[in-house]
Write a protein that holds these residues in place. Sequence first.
Motif, PDB file in Angstrom:
ATOM      1  N   LEU A  40       0.851  -1.188   0.000  1.00  0.00           N
ATOM      2  CA  LEU A  40       0.000   0.000   0.000  1.00  0.00           C
ATOM      3  C   LEU A  40       0.886   1.237   0.000  1.00  0.00           C
ATOM      4  O   LEU A  40       1.542   1.542   0.988  1.00  0.00           O
ATOM      5  N   ASP A  41       0.897   1.920  -1.131  1.00  0.00           N
ATOM      6  CA  ASP A  41       1.724   3.104  -1.288  1.00  0.00           C
ATOM      7  C   ASP A  41       1.076   4.004  -2.333  1.00  0.00           C
ATOM      8  O   ASP A  41       0.892   3.582  -3.480  1.00  0.00           O
ATOM      9  N   GLY A  42       0.687   5.187  -1.952  1.00  0.00           N
ATOM     10  CA  GLY A  42       0.095   6.107  -2.915  1.00  0.00           C
ATOM     11  C   GLY A  42      -1.126   6.799  -2.349  1.00  0.00           C
ATOM     12  O   GLY A  42      -1.423   6.704  -1.156  1.00  0.00           O
ATOM     13  N   PRO A  43      -1.849   7.482  -3.230  1.00  0.00           N
ATOM     14  CA  PRO A  43      -3.053   8.198  -2.799  1.00  0.00           C
ATOM     15  C   PRO A  43      -4.068   7.237  -2.173  1.00  0.00           C
ATOM     16  O   PRO A  43      -4.217   6.085  -2.612  1.00  0.00           O
ATOM     17  N   LEU A  44      -4.767   7.703  -1.155  1.00  0.00           N
ATOM     18  CA  LEU A  44      -5.686   6.848  -0.411  1.00  0.00           C
ATOM     19  C   LEU A  44      -6.757   6.223  -1.292  1.00  0.00           C
ATOM     20  O   LEU A  44      -7.111   5.058  -1.116  1.00  0.00           O
ATOM     21  N   ARG A  45      -7.307   6.972  -2.246  1.00  0.00           N
ATOM     22  CA  ARG A  45      -8.349   6.414  -3.109  1.00  0.00           C
ATOM     23  C   ARG A  45      -7.810   5.241  -3.944  1.00  0.00           C
ATOM     24  O   ARG A  45      -8.514   4.273  -4.173  1.00  0.00           O
ATOM     25  N   SER A  46      -6.578   5.347  -4.375  1.00  0.00           N
ATOM     26  CA  SER A  46      -6.007   4.239  -5.153  1.00  0.00           C
ATOM     27  C   SER A  46      -5.750   3.025  -4.266  1.00  0.00           C
ATOM     28  O   SER A  46      -5.827   1.893  -4.725  1.00  0.00           O
ATOM     29  N   LEU A  51      -7.117  -2.681  -2.704  1.00  0.00           N
ATOM     30  CA  LEU A  51      -7.652  -3.655  -1.761  1.00  0.00           C
ATOM     31  C   LEU A  51      -8.941  -4.289  -2.291  1.00  0.00           C
ATOM     32  O   LEU A  51      -9.159  -5.489  -2.140  1.00  0.00           O
ATOM     33  N   GLN A  52      -9.784  -3.486  -2.929  1.00  0.00           N
ATOM     34  CA  GLN A  52     -11.034  -3.999  -3.492  1.00  0.00           C
ATOM     35  C   GLN A  52     -10.760  -5.014  -4.599  1.00  0.00           C
ATOM     36  O   GLN A  52     -11.444  -6.021  -4.711  1.00  0.00           O
ATOM     37  N   GLN A  53      -9.743  -4.763  -5.420  1.00  0.00           N
ATOM     38  CA  GLN A  53      -9.371  -5.710  -6.480  1.00  0.00           C
ATOM     39  C   GLN A  53      -8.986  -7.061  -5.885  1.00  0.00           C
ATOM     40  O   GLN A  53      -9.400  -8.114  -6.394  1.00  0.00           O
ATOM     41  N   THR A  54      -8.204  -7.036  -4.827  1.00  0.00           N
ATOM     42  CA  THR A  54      -7.778  -8.284  -4.193  1.00  0.00           C
ATOM     43  C   THR A  54      -8.964  -9.001  -3.555  1.00  0.00           C
ATOM     44  O   THR A  54      -9.095 -10.228  -3.676  1.00  0.00           O
ATOM     45  N   LEU A  55      -9.852  -8.261  -2.920  1.00  0.00           N
ATOM     46  CA  LEU A  55     -11.047  -8.864  -2.340  1.00  0.00           C
ATOM     47  C   LEU A  55     -11.898  -9.520  -3.424  1.00  0.00           C
ATOM     48  O   LEU A  55     -12.362 -10.650  -3.249  1.00  0.00           O
ATOM     49  N   HIS A  56     -12.078  -8.855  -4.565  1.00  0.00           N
ATOM     50  CA  HIS A  56     -12.832  -9.441  -5.678  1.00  0.00           C
ATOM     51  C   HIS A  56     -12.159 -10.707  -6.192  1.00  0.00           C
ATOM     52  O   HIS A  56     -12.823 -11.696  -6.519  1.00  0.00           O
TER      53      HIS A  56
END
Length: 108
Positions: A40-46, A51-56
């Motif tokens: 996790l590195d970068g703008p919070l929205r990204s 995380l959502q991609q991994t959950l999917h």
Amino acid sequence: MAVYSAGATFMAGFPIEDRYLTKSTRIMVHERSLTKTINLDGPLRSLSAKLQQTLHEIEHSILIEEEGFHAIVEGSKVDFEEMRRRAPENWYIHCEEAKELGLIADVI
């Protein structure tokens, strides 16, 4: 000879009457697995999107696994719950046992 998970997945695409194993063959059924490190590195929205991609990915992998388990046991003496219960232990099923369980048509 063994028919590991890819072979079991392939077999699930055919009805039982079209499934055959040669003598001494074993099928191995297991759970899908994932090894992944999330940085996790970068703008919070990204970060949220990452995380959502991994959950999917996890949720859809579980659905795919369950579809395969349903397909391979359909019409056999093994129910979905037993397949799901035994998969974490890497369930090796000898060809004769597979025939007795109704997972295949015959041993050739």
